[in-house]
Design a protein around this motif. Structure first.
Motif, PDB file in Angstrom:
ATOM      1  N   THR A 113       0.831  -1.209   0.000  1.00 19.02           N
ATOM      2  CA  THR A 113       0.000   0.000   0.000  1.00 19.02           C
ATOM      3  C   THR A 113       0.861   1.252   0.000  1.00 19.02           C
ATOM      4  N   LEU A 114       2.024   1.168   0.679  1.00 18.77           N
ATOM      5  CA  LEU A 114       2.954   2.301   0.726  1.00 18.77           C
ATOM      6  C   LEU A 114       3.858   2.366  -0.505  1.00 18.77           C
ATOM      7  N   ASP A 115       3.606   1.490  -1.498  1.00 19.16           N
ATOM      8  CA  ASP A 115       4.400   1.427  -2.745  1.00 19.16           C
ATOM      9  C   ASP A 115       5.866   1.103  -2.465  1.00 19.16           C
ATOM     10  N   GLU A 116       6.110   0.312  -1.427  1.00 14.46           N
ATOM     11  CA  GLU A 116       7.463  -0.161  -1.150  1.00 14.46           C
ATOM     12  C   GLU A 116       7.510  -1.644  -1.516  1.00 14.46           C
ATOM     13  N   GLU A 117       7.652  -1.891  -2.821  1.00 15.34           N
ATOM     14  CA  GLU A 117       7.488  -3.251  -3.339  1.00 15.34           C
ATOM     15  C   GLU A 117       8.592  -4.200  -2.888  1.00 15.34           C
ATOM     16  N   GLU A 118       9.811  -3.688  -2.734  1.00 14.02           N
ATOM     17  CA  GLU A 118      10.905  -4.573  -2.347  1.00 14.02           C
ATOM     18  C   GLU A 118      10.687  -5.129  -0.939  1.00 14.02           C
ATOM     19  N   GLU A 119      10.256  -4.250  -0.037  1.00 12.17           N
ATOM     20  CA  GLU A 119       9.945  -4.722   1.321  1.00 12.17           C
ATOM     21  C   GLU A 119       8.770  -5.688   1.283  1.00 12.17           C
ATOM     22  N   ALA A 120       7.756  -5.354   0.500  1.00  8.24           N
ATOM     23  CA  ALA A 120       6.599  -6.240   0.389  1.00  8.24           C
ATOM     24  C   ALA A 120       7.017  -7.608  -0.141  1.00  8.24           C
ATOM     25  N   ARG A 121       7.897  -7.620  -1.166  1.00  2.00           N
ATOM     26  CA  ARG A 121       8.349  -8.887  -1.740  1.00  2.00           C
ATOM     27  C   ARG A 121       9.084  -9.727  -0.693  1.00  2.00           C
ATOM     28  N   SER A 122       9.937  -9.102   0.124  1.00  2.00           N
ATOM     29  CA  SER A 122      10.693  -9.842   1.133  1.00  2.00           C
ATOM     30  C   SER A 122       9.763 -10.541   2.116  1.00  2.00           C
ATOM     31  N   TYR A 123       8.722  -9.848   2.563  1.00  2.00           N
ATOM     32  CA  TYR A 123       7.821 -10.457   3.535  1.00  2.00           C
ATOM     33  C   TYR A 123       6.908 -11.493   2.888  1.00  2.00           C
ATOM     34  N   MET A 124       6.550 -11.294   1.620  1.00  2.00           N
ATOM     35  CA  MET A 124       5.783 -12.322   0.909  1.00  2.00           C
ATOM     36  C   MET A 124       6.608 -13.601   0.790  1.00  2.00           C
ATOM     37  N   GLU A 125       7.904 -13.452   0.483  1.00  2.00           N
ATOM     38  CA  GLU A 125       8.769 -14.626   0.379  1.00  2.00           C
ATOM     39  C   GLU A 125       8.931 -15.309   1.738  1.00  2.00           C
ATOM     40  N   LEU A 126       9.040 -14.506   2.777  1.00  2.00           N
ATOM     41  CA  LEU A 126       9.133 -15.071   4.119  1.00  2.00           C
ATOM     42  C   LEU A 126       7.852 -15.819   4.485  1.00  2.00           C
ATOM     43  N   CYS A 127       6.724 -15.320   4.024  1.00  2.00           N
ATOM     44  CA  CYS A 127       5.445 -15.986   4.264  1.00  2.00           C
ATOM     45  C   CYS A 127       5.405 -17.344   3.560  1.00  2.00           C
ATOM     46  N   VAL A 136       0.970 -25.982   2.716  1.00  2.00           N
ATOM     47  CA  VAL A 136       0.269 -25.033   1.847  1.00  2.00           C
ATOM     48  C   VAL A 136      -1.031 -24.599   2.508  1.00  2.00           C
ATOM     49  N   THR A 137      -1.205 -23.300   2.658  1.00  2.00           N
ATOM     50  CA  THR A 137      -2.435 -22.750   3.226  1.00  2.00           C
ATOM     51  C   THR A 137      -2.967 -21.665   2.298  1.00  2.00           C
ATOM     52  N   THR A 138      -4.158 -21.202   2.566  1.00  2.00           N
ATOM     53  CA  THR A 138      -4.737 -20.120   1.763  1.00  2.00           C
ATOM     54  C   THR A 138      -3.871 -18.878   1.823  1.00  2.00           C
ATOM     55  N   VAL A 139      -3.292 -18.602   3.000  1.00  2.00           N
ATOM     56  CA  VAL A 139      -2.471 -17.398   3.168  1.00  2.00           C
ATOM     57  C   VAL A 139      -1.190 -17.508   2.347  1.00  2.00           C
ATOM     58  N   THR A 140      -0.499 -18.653   2.435  1.00  2.00           N
ATOM     59  CA  THR A 140       0.749 -18.790   1.668  1.00  2.00           C
ATOM     60  C   THR A 140       0.479 -18.792   0.172  1.00  2.00           C
ATOM     61  N   SER A 141      -0.693 -19.303  -0.236  1.00  2.00           N
ATOM     62  CA  SER A 141      -1.042 -19.270  -1.660  1.00  2.00           C
ATOM     63  C   SER A 141      -1.289 -17.846  -2.134  1.00  2.00           C
ATOM     64  N   LYS A 142      -1.889 -17.021  -1.279  1.00  2.00           N
ATOM     65  CA  LYS A 142      -2.071 -15.607  -1.641  1.00  2.00           C
ATOM     66  C   LYS A 142      -0.719 -14.921  -1.804  1.00  2.00           C
ATOM     67  N   ALA A 143       0.220 -15.230  -0.893  1.00  2.00           N
ATOM     68  CA  ALA A 143       1.558 -14.653  -1.012  1.00  2.00           C
ATOM     69  C   ALA A 143       2.243 -15.138  -2.295  1.00  2.00           C
ATOM     70  N   ARG A 144       2.082 -16.420  -2.624  1.00  2.00           N
ATOM     71  CA  ARG A 144       2.694 -16.956  -3.852  1.00  2.00           C
ATOM     72  C   ARG A 144       2.093 -16.291  -5.095  1.00  2.00           C
ATOM     73  N   MET A 145       0.772 -16.037  -5.082  1.00  2.00           N
ATOM     74  CA  MET A 145       0.125 -15.362  -6.205  1.00  2.00           C
ATOM     75  C   MET A 145       0.662 -13.937  -6.360  1.00  2.00           C
ATOM     76  N   TRP A 146       0.832 -13.237  -5.234  1.00  2.00           N
ATOM     77  CA  TRP A 146       1.373 -11.875  -5.301  1.00  2.00           C
ATOM     78  C   TRP A 146       2.774 -11.894  -5.883  1.00  2.00           C
ATOM     79  N   LEU A 147       3.589 -12.864  -5.469  1.00  2.00           N
ATOM     80  CA  LEU A 147       4.960 -12.966  -5.974  1.00  2.00           C
ATOM     81  C   LEU A 147       4.970 -13.305  -7.464  1.00  2.00           C
ATOM     82  N   ALA A 148       4.019 -14.121  -7.906  1.00  2.00           N
ATOM     83  CA  ALA A 148       3.939 -14.455  -9.332  1.00  2.00           C
ATOM     84  C   ALA A 148       3.590 -13.216 -10.162  1.00  2.00           C
ATOM     85  N   ARG A 149       2.646 -12.419  -9.675  1.00  2.00           N
ATOM     86  CA  ARG A 149       2.291 -11.185 -10.392  1.00  2.00           C
ATOM     87  C   ARG A 149       3.473 -10.210 -10.383  1.00  2.00           C
ATOM     88  N   TYR A 150       4.149 -10.140  -9.245  1.00  2.00           N
ATOM     89  CA  TYR A 150       5.317  -9.247  -9.123  1.00  2.00           C
ATOM     90  C   TYR A 150       6.396  -9.654 -10.129  1.00  2.00           C
TER      91      TYR A 150
END
Length: 671
Positions: free
Chosen positions: A553-567, A610-624
């Motif tokens: 939301t803050l347009d800090e994609e690199e930080e967002a990507r790091s936490y998505m990967e950690l998820c 695999v959970t719904t939450v980790t799948s959402k993070a994987r989808m975000w990373l795929a779009r990224y």
């Protein structure tokens, strides 16, 4: 803490003395506490292996009524003996007014207090603290007009009057959470008792500056402290409690009143140096620290030392279970309560806390057994009603649960567990007004109860009043700083208020808090140890994706990507797995500021799968990856989503787009 055989003998004699003295003054809960400790104190063994008969240092078994070392008091007690026996009999039959009237009839009491008020207008004011330097009429007439009574008889009479007022207060109160129940009914006898005790103490001062009272034995100080505490004069009440425990440290009721008056750790730290050097001071420190949710390794060590002296003490076993509960070792806490129950199957004290633990663990058969046991022992004890209410709540029968919690409050309006748990049930029933009122009453009784503050936050969040919810969540987090759930609630509330930056800080604290408890539970009592990177495999995926979303939301994609990967990495539970990239470890370093050389337990981590939450993070990373033209990574992540059966259609679309772009790149390279 080393005790010799002589120390144990003195301790046994002190406990015997405490049981009798507390019983003489009808302080039955304090007498029970001392008797349980006395029973858990091992008897000395003779050389032939048989148990010796324990003798007090004086060489005689204590009498039914203890002799008074003060000659004046002993003479007064002898003169009043028959009346004292009658008054105590009235007290035991719960005829409190008759008990008081034996020594202080209403006509005599009103005459004394009227005369004292006329002598000193200061005595008539109950809301102001006496200035130590101000003159008092009591000093002008040392004899005064107070009747000549022993301290034991005076304590019994005034204590009975206070309980009579408490009984009338309960009778005058409206139905629990009824339309007129605003919790404003007070004990009307407190001003009379306060004025009488003030006059009694003033008569025994040698000068206005003197804080010692000639011949006082500590019991009337305890009673005066209770009266002041009920009148919300906490600071002065603590002073009187301290004087009482210095004169007679074995009165556990006085220590409990001090615990109730202490609302912050800072207050406890100021009180500790002023306590008497006595074994009960250690017990008070442990009990109060647990009430303030401060489980530390030092506390666990002190508890273990005391348990060596009193191996099967119900009080210390309960403290041990509470320590485990506060460190989130719920299964171990339940086992400790189960052991306590096997030793004392008819003891109902603190079993409401055991039922809360079983409720959280979803141990329905055990909770059913506990409810049946409590009902068979005493179905009209507040603890029994709370246990049964918890059982019905676990069955999702919320109306019945409310009924039993209200019954507990009808028996004891100060039952904190019942107020808080009834608030939870009203939340389930969507009765937000009743829920807020229940939580507020719980907070009024004990401002240390983080559950009531958290419940208020939840209720206001349901009403979309996020500023109010945030304030209450922060109060809960302040009381329970190492509970990730509290900081998660603060972070979610800040996000709804559009304060993403602050919300991220709160959620990172939630991650730190959860890791703290994991490291504490891995070796019992090592609360002061550093954070273990191996625990990263058990981080909460909901928190991680929430942090990543706020960074997005803050347009800090690199930080967002790091936490998505950690998820996503939580599926395997190993942050150092070969499949992860450098951004994953960088994100871990930003979340937890721990030592890099503590990795011995990483293989013990178990992932979430695999959970719904980790799948959402994987989808975000795929779009990224697709947006940044990393088509190989986008294709791989989308393929994993198809294999997991999550968001299959969108994943297939990403795969088609990625393969198209890769084929086009190959064509350009071949041309």
């Amino acid at each position: 803490m080393v005790f010799t055989e002589g120390d144990i003998a003195n301790l046994r004699a002190s406990l015997q003395d405490a049981v009798i003295k507390c019983s003489e003054r009808c302080l039955y809960q304090s007498a029970k506490w001392a008797a349980e400790l006395l029973d858990s104190l091992p008897e000395p063994a003779a050389p032939d292996g048989r148990v010796k008969i324990a003798h007090t240092p004086r060489g005689y078994m204590p009498a039914i009524l203890t002799p008074n070392p003060d000659d004046v008091e002993a003479e007064l007690e002898a003169v009043e003996f028959n009346k004292y026996l009658m008054a105590k009999s009235f007290f035991d039959c719960r005829e409190f007014d008759r008990c008081t009237a034996v020594f202080l009839p209403d006509s005599l009491l009103s005459t004394i207090l009227a005369a004292k008020s006329a002598e000193s207008p200061l005595l008539a004011s109950q809301t102001k603290t006496k200035d130590p330097g101000a003159p008092s009429a009591a000093y002008a007439s040392p004899s005064g007009s107070l009747p000549e009574l022993s301290q034991k008889s005076l304590f019994l009479a005034l204590y009975a009057k206070m309980l009579s007022g408490e009984k009338r207060k309960d009778e005058d109160s409206e139905m629990v959470i009824g339309p007129q129940d605003i919790g404003s009914v007070s004990n009307k006898h407190l001003p009379v008792i306060s004025r009488y005790l003030k006059s009694w103490f003033d008569e025994r001062r040698s000068s206005p500056e003197d804080i010692s009272y000639e011949g006082s034995q500590g019991w009337l100080e305890y009673l005066y402290g209770m009266v002041l505490a009920k009148q919300k004069n906490i600071e002065e009440a603590l002073q009187w409690f301290l004087r009482s425990v210095h004169l007679f440290p074995m009165n556990w009721g006085c220590w409990l009143e001090m615990t109730s008056a202490i609302s912050r750790v800072e207050m406890l730290n100021k009180i500790i140096p002023r306590l008497p050097q006595h074994i009960v001071s250690y017990m008070f420190h442990i009990h109060t620290s647990l009430e303030l949710y401060q489980p530390t390794s030092e506390l666990q060590t002190a508890l273990a030392q005391l348990q060596e002296i009193f191996p099967d003490s119900p009080f210390l076993l309960t403290c041990s279970a509470l320590y485990l509960n506060h460190t989130k070792a719920l299964k171990e806490a339940a086992a400790e309560f189960n052991h306590l129950l096997s030793l004392h199957p008819h003891r109902l004290d603190q079993l409401d806390i055991y039922s809360n633990i079983l409720y959280v663990l979803n141990e329905r058969p055990k909770l059913a057994f506990l409810a049946h046991l409590c009902s068979s022992v005493d179905k009209f004890r507040p603890e029994s009603c709370v246990v049964i209410g918890n059982y019905y709540s676990l069955l999702s029968q919320h109306e019945k649960a409310v009924q039993y919690f209200r019954r507990a409050l009808a028996l004891d309006r100060s039952c904190l567990s019942a107020w808080t748990l009834m608030g939870h049930e009203y939340v389930e029933l969507k009765n937000t007004h009743a829920a807020i009122e229940s939580y507020r009453r719980g907070v009024d009784i004990n401002r240390r109860d983080y559950r009531a503050w958290y419940g208020l936050g939840q209720t206001y969040e349901m009403l979309e009043m996020y500023q109010y919810a945030l304030w209450y969540y922060k109060k809960a987090a302040g009381l329970r700083p190492w509970d990730g759930k509290m900081w998660m609630a603060v972070g979610a509330c800040l996000q709804k208020l559009g304060r993403e930056r602050d919300g991220i800080k709160a959620l990172k604290r939630a991650l730190l808090a959860d890791t703290y408890y994991e490291s504490t539970n891995s070796s019992f009592g090592s609360a002061g140890g550093g954070l273990n990177r191996a625990v990263l495999g058990t981080l909460d995926t909901d928190v991680l994706i929430q942090i990543a979303t706020m960074y997005d939301t803050l347009d800090e994609e690199e930080e967002a990507r790091s936490y998505m990967e950690l998820c996503v990495a939580q599926e395997d539970g190993n942050v150092d797995s070969p499949g992860g990239d450098n951004g994953l470890v960088e994100a871990a370093g930003r979340v937890l500021d721990d030592d890099a050389d503590t990795r011995d337990e990483r293989d013990a981590n178990q992932g979430t799968g695999v959970t719904t939450v980790t799948s959402k993070a994987r989808m975000w990373l795929a779009r990224y990856a697709l947006r940044h033209e990393d088509f190989d990574t986008a294709n791989r992540l989308a393929n994993e989503l198809c294999q997991d059966g999550q968001d299959v259609e969108e994943a297939k679309a990403i795969m088609r787009e990625a393969r198209t772009q890769m084929d086009a790149a190959e064509s350009r390279g071949g041309g």
